[in-house]
Structures are given as structure tokens and as C-alpha cells.
Design an enzyme around this catalytic site. Structure first.
Site, PDB file in Angstrom:
ATOM      1  N   VAL A 251      22.803  39.924  40.114  1.00 41.31           N
ATOM      2  CA  VAL A 251      23.955  39.518  39.308  1.00 41.31           C
ATOM      3  C   VAL A 251      25.142  40.429  39.595  1.00 41.31           C
ATOM      4  O   VAL A 251      26.288  39.981  39.697  1.00 41.31           O
ATOM      5  CB  VAL A 251      23.601  39.539  37.802  1.00 41.31           C
ATOM      6  CG1 VAL A 251      24.841  39.349  36.945  1.00 41.31           C
ATOM      7  CG2 VAL A 251      22.586  38.457  37.491  1.00 41.31           C
ATOM      8  N   ILE A 254      26.860  39.871  43.312  1.00 40.63           N
ATOM      9  CA  ILE A 254      27.661  38.658  43.523  1.00 40.63           C
ATOM     10  C   ILE A 254      28.774  38.620  42.479  1.00 40.63           C
ATOM     11  O   ILE A 254      28.487  38.598  41.285  1.00 40.63           O
ATOM     12  CB  ILE A 254      26.799  37.385  43.399  1.00 40.63           C
ATOM     13  CG1 ILE A 254      25.669  37.400  44.424  1.00 40.63           C
ATOM     14  CG2 ILE A 254      27.659  36.144  43.553  1.00 40.63           C
ATOM     15  CD1 ILE A 254      26.107  37.277  45.853  1.00 40.63           C
ATOM     16  N   GLU A 256      30.470  36.932  40.250  1.00 40.39           N
ATOM     17  CA  GLU A 256      30.499  35.591  39.680  1.00 40.39           C
ATOM     18  C   GLU A 256      31.810  35.270  38.970  1.00 40.39           C
ATOM     19  O   GLU A 256      32.128  34.123  38.720  1.00 40.39           O
ATOM     20  CB  GLU A 256      29.321  35.380  38.708  1.00 40.39           C
ATOM     21  CG  GLU A 256      29.430  36.097  37.373  1.00 40.39           C
ATOM     22  CD  GLU A 256      28.947  37.531  37.442  1.00 40.39           C
ATOM     23  OE1 GLU A 256      28.789  38.139  36.387  1.00 40.39           O
ATOM     24  OE2 GLU A 256      28.739  38.040  38.552  1.00 40.39           O
ATOM     25  N   ASP A 298      65.643  20.492  56.453  1.00 47.22           N
ATOM     26  CA  ASP A 298      66.808  19.622  56.572  1.00 47.22           C
ATOM     27  C   ASP A 298      68.057  20.504  56.476  1.00 47.22           C
ATOM     28  O   ASP A 298      67.973  21.660  56.048  1.00 47.22           O
ATOM     29  CB  ASP A 298      66.774  18.590  55.438  1.00 47.22           C
ATOM     30  CG  ASP A 298      67.762  17.457  55.655  1.00 47.22           C
ATOM     31  OD1 ASP A 298      68.361  17.404  56.750  1.00 47.22           O
ATOM     32  OD2 ASP A 298      67.949  16.659  54.740  1.00 47.22           O
ATOM     33  N   ASN A 668      28.929  45.528  35.306  1.00 43.88           N
ATOM     34  CA  ASN A 668      29.484  44.285  35.839  1.00 43.88           C
ATOM     35  C   ASN A 668      30.517  43.690  34.884  1.00 43.88           C
ATOM     36  O   ASN A 668      31.556  43.170  35.305  1.00 43.88           O
ATOM     37  CB  ASN A 668      28.342  43.285  36.057  1.00 43.88           C
ATOM     38  CG  ASN A 668      28.674  42.240  37.105  1.00 43.88           C
ATOM     39  OD1 ASN A 668      29.371  42.535  38.056  1.00 43.88           O
ATOM     40  ND2 ASN A 668      28.175  41.035  36.912  1.00 43.88           N
ATOM     41  N   ASP A 672      34.340  44.804  36.257  1.00 41.97           N
ATOM     42  CA  ASP A 672      34.735  43.674  37.097  1.00 41.97           C
ATOM     43  C   ASP A 672      35.902  42.892  36.506  1.00 41.97           C
ATOM     44  O   ASP A 672      36.948  42.744  37.132  1.00 41.97           O
ATOM     45  CB  ASP A 672      33.552  42.714  37.314  1.00 41.97           C
ATOM     46  CG  ASP A 672      32.653  43.185  38.441  1.00 41.97           C
ATOM     47  OD1 ASP A 672      32.859  44.311  38.915  1.00 41.97           O
ATOM     48  OD2 ASP A 672      31.748  42.435  38.823  1.00 41.97           O
TER      49      ASP A 672
END
Length: 844
Positions: A251, A254, A256, A298, A668, A672
Site C-alpha cells: 500500500v 504504490i 494510490e 491566425d 502513507n 503523501d
């Protein structure tokens, strides 16, 4: 035509409602909530929590459940905010229609149309309601959205099946007046729209890069957690402890939260672009902006102000300088007795679909011609009975009043249709001398950056464009935008090429190019492009900056060849025929003011001010967003891999696990989400526009693999140092071994050191160079998130309840000093990357 009165419109709005099609309820809140729970990592956590509960580890089960709930709530809030931000921007792109009400032609939002309204439809319009045609002039409508038929349908008011137009279809050419008979859900389109499948956007370059990165990460993580599990098993660690640790490391490794953070960062970037007058219709196009290498633009209205004003009039009997500024004509009462000039003014007024009284409405070129005639005694208004609408291939427009044909158009096209010239009221056969005079005068005007139109007529009993009588020329100024010169300097520094693709003549285009800063521009015309093979035109694209007298077909070909040469192309356009080129481009940019509904429909970005400088601002924003995405990717991957690397190494060496599963999940959650999200809001200075565009096919892992490797190496060193220091003290208390249910100084120090290292590393991840100290701390929200995360870490260490769950022990000042000193090695990552790059360059 009078149209409806305002009072009648108000009544009908109450009866029929707004001209909008109700959308199906999509249960957005429930969908976003379940999206958070669909993540396979969340499912693994739920399984791990269930296993913990079954084997009697109820505290672990409750803690894991809390982590799942917090992760779900945070992800839901962030994704919901992102969706709301994008939705609010979509509402800024308002569809409009020209309608006659109270006897006045005016522009309104299409949602306020009611049955009975009289519409004026012209080339490029997306038909806003079901209508009965009242009068048509060469009207062709693309009805593929309803019928699937790709060929445009020619409309005829005398044939029942061809006398109606339908909501959602597109005017390809011509114009018409039509009466609305159905709006909203009562239209044919409204009855079927909810049955249509939504189109799926192609993945952006970054989507593809992240997909490749995710697959690589998946294999690496699977290998490492399998290794940890096997090593622990042979070292006689408890199976349940190994299972929980492997799950936690998987977990952790990665990221998430990446999809949510990515979406939110893009959404914030899109909001920033909207404040700079660029409305993003497709979220992922923002990424591609940062990689743009060529802008095909243009001239009229993008590089110039699109504020046309006639400055000079030439006939074969006199030449005049026209006073004034802009569209102001009310203070002028000019007089003339010259019959040639009167004829020219009559053509300006008659061959014209714009209006200046009671309000100004229409194409800027036609408005300028109306203003010119309004400065004099207005010629009698003629009643038009037929029209040959302007087309990009003919470059002319003609109208017919039953007795005369009135024509205006590009001189080089118009002169081919003329057999006579008007001189002092007499029609004289045209000869080489007259052609020489008119072409010389046109070139003289064009070299002064003036746009030139020819005007002609003929007496006739039907409309045709043969054997016309050339009356004279009008020359119009369209001043360059003041900001364009600096913007061209900026894109040159950014290694972005600019190609001007215009329908104007070459001399005018080159003159404007010189005014706005092109150095010795070289030009190529559409007729020469037609004669060139692809390999020749590819060579010309490297050599020429200006492409004049081009058609949409030329524009599409130029864009296609640029892409085949490996360029990432942004294309601006406004006309219905520009839609294929915009759709073909990597980033299609439509003009919000003069752009047709057709171009807005296929564009990725709509400019609210039609300004070239806004395109450049959007590229800057795109580069900033890409830089920020790279920053939080570096951070997430560095932060996540250091833990799994330390655990793998210590397990291989036969030592007790240095961190428990709940601590991994806590890290995490704390390190994170908030710092990574704050990284996405980093402010970038203009120096990023001095860099070359990033390659769309570059490998993300190779781009910052060196950074991650050095960060992981320093983190492992720091983890081992605090682990062995704490382990010695733990062993003096627990003996040779201790299980994962015991409070541990070693694990507390490793846990805290990882957090502190990452909270310092986040400041380094903002840059791909060695920054100054002041630069590192200039992101307010990043500073707030770091302080917040640090406070949560203190809570985890010193709160008795958290100590019970996370198995932490209080740290003294000596231990804090050791942790902070080792964590500060994070600031060495970027200097070490620079040093290794220098060595690599030297060796190569």
C-alpha cells in the site's frame, strides 16, 4: 421583420421554459464515493482489517478501518472539489444566437430562445433550436449528428422536407432567417440526446507515461514485498506479522492518491487559466500545452486587435484618406459629389450582413464598411433578394437586389471576374494599364499593413459573378495587439516556433509580421503550397514563417505535416472550415469572440479575448502544471520506496522488522496526501519559459530515476543509523528479540525519521536544480502542510492512545537531534544529482 416583443418572450419563457436539455441524474456524490472504494489498495486494506479482526487483533483492525475511512473521505473531498471546479468552467462558455426581437437584431444566449423567435443563421452557427426556414441564401446544413449522413443538406423553403433545421446541426455555408418552433427537450435532438453514447477522450501524453510508470512500479513492488515475505518466513517471523507488513508495504509503495492529486492539480491549473481568459474544455489538454513546440496562429483578431477601420478609399477618379478611429461614425457628416465614390459606398452598404444601428453586430470587416458608408450620407438601403455567401475558396461575397449585383472580395480573386472599371461614372473596358494601376495601389496599401478589399457591381436580372465592373478599393487598418511583440519574444525563448496562417494577402501579412517583431519574415502563398509535394512543404515549414492566401485545406495539411515531423502543434482558428485543423491539432484553440460554434465545439481551449498572448500565457500555465506534476511524482515515489527498501534490507540482514504495518499506513496518510497536494500548487516564475518543451514520449522513471535512487540511498543510511541506535536500547529492555506488539524505541525512531526525512525532501522535490534557501520555502501551502504533518507526528509519538496503537515511545532531545540531523540529508539529494550529472557529462 419585427420578431417577438420582450413581453411576449417573457410569457413564452414561463410556458416553455429555458432552451436547455435536462441531463440525466448521474448520482455524482455516490459515484465519487464508490470510486474511492474501488481502488484495489483500499480493498487489500479492508481484507487485512478483516483478517486482523478474525485472529483477535481488534486494535489493528480498528486502526486499519480508520485509515480506510480517512483515505476515502480525503479522496472524496479532493475529487469532488476537482469536478466542481471543472463544471464551473464549462458554464463560462456560453452559446449565443442572433435573434430579431422588438424589430432589432441582437445577440442573446441560446438558452433564452422561445418558440416564435426569428433567428438569423450564418456559416459556422450551431443551430440552437428546431426551426422553420423563412428565407435562405445558399444554405447548406451538416445534419450528421442526427442522421449520420456526412454530406451537407442544401435547404429549400419550397420543399417540406428541406424547409426545416434542427437543434445541434451545423450551418456549413450560406445564411438564412428561420422561426423557432421547438426548444429544449421538445426538439428532435432533445428527444434522443440521452440515448447517445458519450465519446471517450483519447489518453493524453501524461496519461500514457503514468500508465507505463504504474506497470513498472507494479512489478518492482510485487517483487520486493514477495522478497520481504519469503525472507521473513525463513527467519521464522510470524506469518500474520509478515502478511500485515507485506500488505502495508504494498500500500505504501504504490501512490494510490496519485490520480486524485493529479486531477485536482489539473483542475486548479484550469481555474488559473480561466482567470487569464482561457477556458479549458478538455482537462487533459492542459498537460499537452506544456509540450507545445509550434503555434499555428491566425493573423486577424489574434495577432491584431480585430478592430477594423477603413483608412483609405481608392477609385479611378479619386483617392481619399478617411478620418476617424474605431467604429465611431456619429460625429462625422462627410459629403461627396463624386459618383464613383457613391457607387463604392453603396456596395459597402448593400453587400453586407452587419449592422451599426441601433447596435453594432456582425463581422468586423463588414462593420468597418458599414461605418464607412455611415460617415457619409447613407446610400438608399437596397432590398436584397438573393445572395452568394462568402466562401474560403472564392474569397468573395455577392448580393442581388433584382436589378444589380454587388460584390466585395479579395482583389486578386475579384479582378479575374471583372471585365470593366468605373471611371467618372462610365464603365470602361479593363486593360493592362488599369490592372497595373489597381495592383500597384493594392501593393502600396498592403506594404503599410493595410487589409485591401475590391468592390464591384454589374447590372443584371440574376445573380452571377461574371463580367463585373470594378469600382475601387478600400484599405483597412487592424492594429497589432500591444502585447503580441513581447509574447513573440517569450515563445522564441521557450523554443517554440510560430507559424502565421492567414487568408490575407502576402504583403499585408509580411508587413504585420515585421511590425510585431518577426525578423526578416519569409512568406509562402496558398497557390504555391498547392504545387508542392509533401517533402518540399516539410522543408518550407522549416524556412517560412508566414503562409498567406491559404484555405482551411492548406491549414489542415500544414498541421498534419508538422505533426509528422515530430512537432507538438497548437492551432488557433475561428471559422467553420478551421474545425478539421483544430481537431487534428494536439491542442485546438478556438476564438471566443469571433469564433463560430463549430470551432468552439471541437476546440480544447476557448480564448475569451481572442488574443495570441493568452495562448502564450496558457503554455506557461501548462508548463507550470507539468513541473508540479513531476514534483509530486518525484516526492511520492521517493517517499514510498525508501520504506520498502529499508524493510527489505533489514529483513535480509536478519533483524527484526523496523516498522509495523500501522506505522507504514500512518506515514502513507500523513506524508503523501497533504504535502503532495501542496506541491501541485507551487508557483513558478517566468524562467520556465526559457526551457525547451518537454518531450511527450520521455520516460518518467528515467527522468527522475537518479533523484529517487539517491533519495532512497540516503534514507536507508539514515534509517539504519537510528534503527541500530534504538535497537541497542530496546534489546537492553526486551532481550535479544521483541515482537510487533511491543512498544519500541527503534521502530519509533525509524518511523519518525522517515516522516522527518520526507517532510524535508518535499522542499527539494520542487526543483530540478540546486535551489537557493529562499526559493525552497516560497510555497505557503506547502509550509502549512509540512507544519500540519509534523504536528500529527508529535501527536502520534506523545499521545497515550496513539502510543498504544502505533507502539511508539516518547523521544528525548538527543534522539530528536539525531533524527533531524540525519533527516536533513534530504537537502543533499539535488546537489548530489547535479554532481553525478556533471561527472556523467565529463566522462561522455
Amino acid at each position: 421583420m419585427e420578431g417577438l416583443s420582450s413581453k411576449e418572450v417573457a410569457k413564452r419563457l414561463k410556458v416553455y421554459g429555458l432552451n436547455e436539455i435536462p441531463k440525466k441524474k448521474d448520482f455524482k456524490i455516490i459515484r465519487i464515493l464508490f470510486d474511492q472504494l474501488k481502488s484495489y489498495l483500499v480493498l487489500i486494506l479492508i481484507i487485512a482489517g478483516g483478517v486482523s479482526f478474525v485472529i483477535g487483533h481488534s486494535k489493528d483492525a480498528i486502526a486499519i478501518l480508520i485509515v480506510v475511512v480517512i483515505n476515502t473521505v480525503v479522496g472524496f473531498i479532493q475529487e469532488f472539489k476537482a469536478e466542481k471546479a471543472v463544471e464551473s468552467l464549462k458554464s463560462m462558455i456560453k452559446s449565443k444566437a442572433v435573434v430579431i426581437r422588438d424589430g432589432i437584431k441582437k445577440e442573446i444566449e441560446t438558452k433564452f430562445l422561445v418558440p416564435g423567435d426569428v433567428l438569423y443563421l450564418s456559416e459556422g452557427d450551431k443551430i440552437p433550436a428546431d426551426c422553420k426556414l423563412l428565407s435562405v441564401y445558399n444554405l447548406k446544413v451538416d445534419e450528421a449528428v442526427l442522421t449520420g449522413e456526412s454530406n451537407p443538406v442544401t435547404k429549400d423553403i419550397n420543399i417540406e422536407d428541406l424547409s426545416r433545421t434542427f437543434k445541434g446541426t451545423l450551418v456549413v455555408s450560406g445564411n438564412a432567417y428561420a422561426e423557432v418552433f421547438a426548444t429544449g427537450k421538445d426538439t428532435e435532438f432533445g428527444k434522443i440526446v440521452n440515448l447517445l453514447n458519450e465519446t471517450q477522450d483519447d489518453p493524453s501524453p501524461l496519461d500514457i507515461q503514468i500508465d507505463k510508470l504504474s506497470k513498472k512500479l507494479g512489478f518492482i513492488v510485487l517483487f520486493l514485498i514477495s522478497l520481504v515475505f519469503l525472507l521473513g518466513y525463513f527467519k521464522n517471523f510470524k506469518i500474520i506479522d509478515l502478511f500485515m507488513t507485506s500488505v502495508s508495504l504494498g500500500v505504501s509503495a504504490i501512490p494510490e492518491g496519485l490520480p486524485v492529486i493529479l486531477t485536482l492539480t489539473l483542475a486548479f491549473g484550469v481555474q488559473a487559466l480561466s482567470r487569464k481568459k482561457a477556458i479549458v474544455r478538455k482537462l487533459k489538454s492542459v498537460e499537452t500545452l506544456g509540450a507545445t513546440t509550434v503555434i499555428c496562429t491566425d493573423k486577424t483578431g489574434t495577432l491584431t486587435k480585430n478592430e477594423m477601420m477603413v483608412t483609405n478609399v481608392f477609385t479611378f477618379s479619386n483617392e481619399l484618406d478617411i478620418p476617424g478611429e474605431g467604429y465611431n461614425f456619429k460625429n462625422f457628416k462627410l459629403k461627396t459629389s463624386n459618383n464613383d465614390l457613391k457607387s463604392l459606398l453603396q456596395i459597402c452598404n448593400a453587400c453586407n450582413n452587419s449592422q451599426v444601428v441601433p447596435n453594432i453586430l456582425g463581422d468586423p470587416t463588414e462593420i468597418a464598411l458599414k461605418v464607412l458608408s455611415a460617415k457619409y450620407d447613407l446610400p438608399d438601403q437596397v432590398k436584397i433578394v438573393d445572395e452568394m455567401a462568402f466562401s474560403s475558396s472564392r474569397k468573395m461575397m455577392s448580393v442581388f437586389d433584382g436589378k444589380k449585383v454587388y460584390t466585395k472580395g479579395a482583389l486578386e480573386m475579384l479582378i479575374k471576374k471583372c471585365s470593366h472599371v468605373l471611371v467618372n461614372g462610365k464603365e470602361v473596358e479593363i486593360d493592362a494599364n488599369y490592372k497595373k494601376i489597381i495592383k500597384a495601389k493594392s501593393k502600396d496599401y498592403s506594404n503599410n499593413a493595410l487589409r485591401v478589399l475590391g468592390l464591384a457591381y454589374k447590372k443584371s436580372n440574376s445573380i452571377s459573378e461574371k463580367d463585373l465592373v470594378l469600382v475601387g478599393l478600400v484599405a483597412m487598418i487592424d492594429p497589432p495587439r500591444l502585447s503580441v511583440k513581447q509574447s513573440l519574444i517569450d515563445v522564441k525563448k521557450a523554443s517554440i516556433a510560430v507559424k502565421v496562417i492567414t487568408g490575407d494577402n502576402l504583403e499585408t501579412a509580411l508587413s504585420v509580421a515585421r511590425q510585431i517583431g518577426f525578423e526578416n519574415p519569409k512568406g509562402l502563398t496558398g497557390d504555391k503550397i498547392d504545387k508542392m509535394k509533401d517533402y518540399e512543404l516539410k522543408k518550407a515549414l522549416k524556412e517560412y514563417d508566414i503562409f498567406a492566401r491559404t484555405s482551411p485545406k492548406h491549414k489542415f495539411r500544414l498541421v498534419s505535416l508538422l505533426q509528422s515531423m515530430g512537432e507538438v502543434v497548437a492551432v488557433s482558428g475561428d471559422g467553420v472550415n478551421d474545425a478539421p485543423a483544430l481537431k487534428k491539432a494536439d491542442v485546438g484553440v478556438a476564438m471566443g469572440i469571433k469564433g463560430t460554434e463549430a470551432t468552439k465545439e471541437v476546440a480544447d481551449i476557448v480564448l475569451q479575448d481572442d488574443n495570441f498572448s493568452t495562448i502564450v500565457n496558457a503554455i506557461f500555465e501548462g508548463r507550470k502544471i507539468y513541473k508540479n506534476i513531476i514534483s509530486f511524482l518525484k516526492f511520492l515515489l521517493s517517499a514510498n520506496f525508501d520504506t520498502i527498501a529499508a524493510v527489505s534490507l533489514l529483513t535480509l540482514m536478519g533483524f527484526p522488522l523496523p516498522i509495523i504495518p500501522l506505522q507504514v499506513l500512518f506515514i502513507n496518510l500523513v506524508t503523501d496526501a497533504f504535502p503532495a497536494l501542496a506541491l501541485g500548487q507551487t508557483v513558478r516564475d517566468k524562467s520556465i519559459m526559457n526551457e525547451k518543451p518537454h518531450a511527450t514520449n520521455e520516460s518518467l522513471l528515467s527522468k527522475f530515476g537518479k533523484f529517487i535512487s539517491i533519495a532512497v540511498f540516503l534514507q536507508i543510511f539514515a534509517n539504519l543509523a537510528v534503527y541500530f541506535y534504538g535497537l541497542k536500547i530496546d534489546q537492553s529492555i526486551f532481550g535479544a528479540s521483541f515482537d510487533m506488539n511491543s512498544q519500541s524505541l527503534a521502530r519509533t525512531m525509524v518511523f519518525t525519521q522517515i516522516v522527518m526525512f520526507e517532510l524535508m525532501l518535499v522542499y527539494v522535490c520542487k526543483f530540478d536544480f540546486v535551489p537557493k534557501i529562499k526559493q525552497m520555502f516560497d510555497n505557503f501551502w506547502l509550509n502549512v502542510s509540512v507544519v500540519f504533518s509534523f504536528c500529527i507526528q508529535l501527536f502520534a509519538i506523545y499521545n497515550p492512545v496513539m502510543q498504544e496503537y502505533l507502539k511508539t515511545t516518547p523521544l528525548n532531545l538527543t534522539q530528536w537531534a539525531m533524527i533531524l540531523l540525519l533527516a536533513s540529508t534530504a537537502f543533499l539529494v539535488q546537489p548530489l544529482v547535479a554532481w553525478t550529472n556533471k561527472l556523467q557529462t565529463k566522462n561522455s
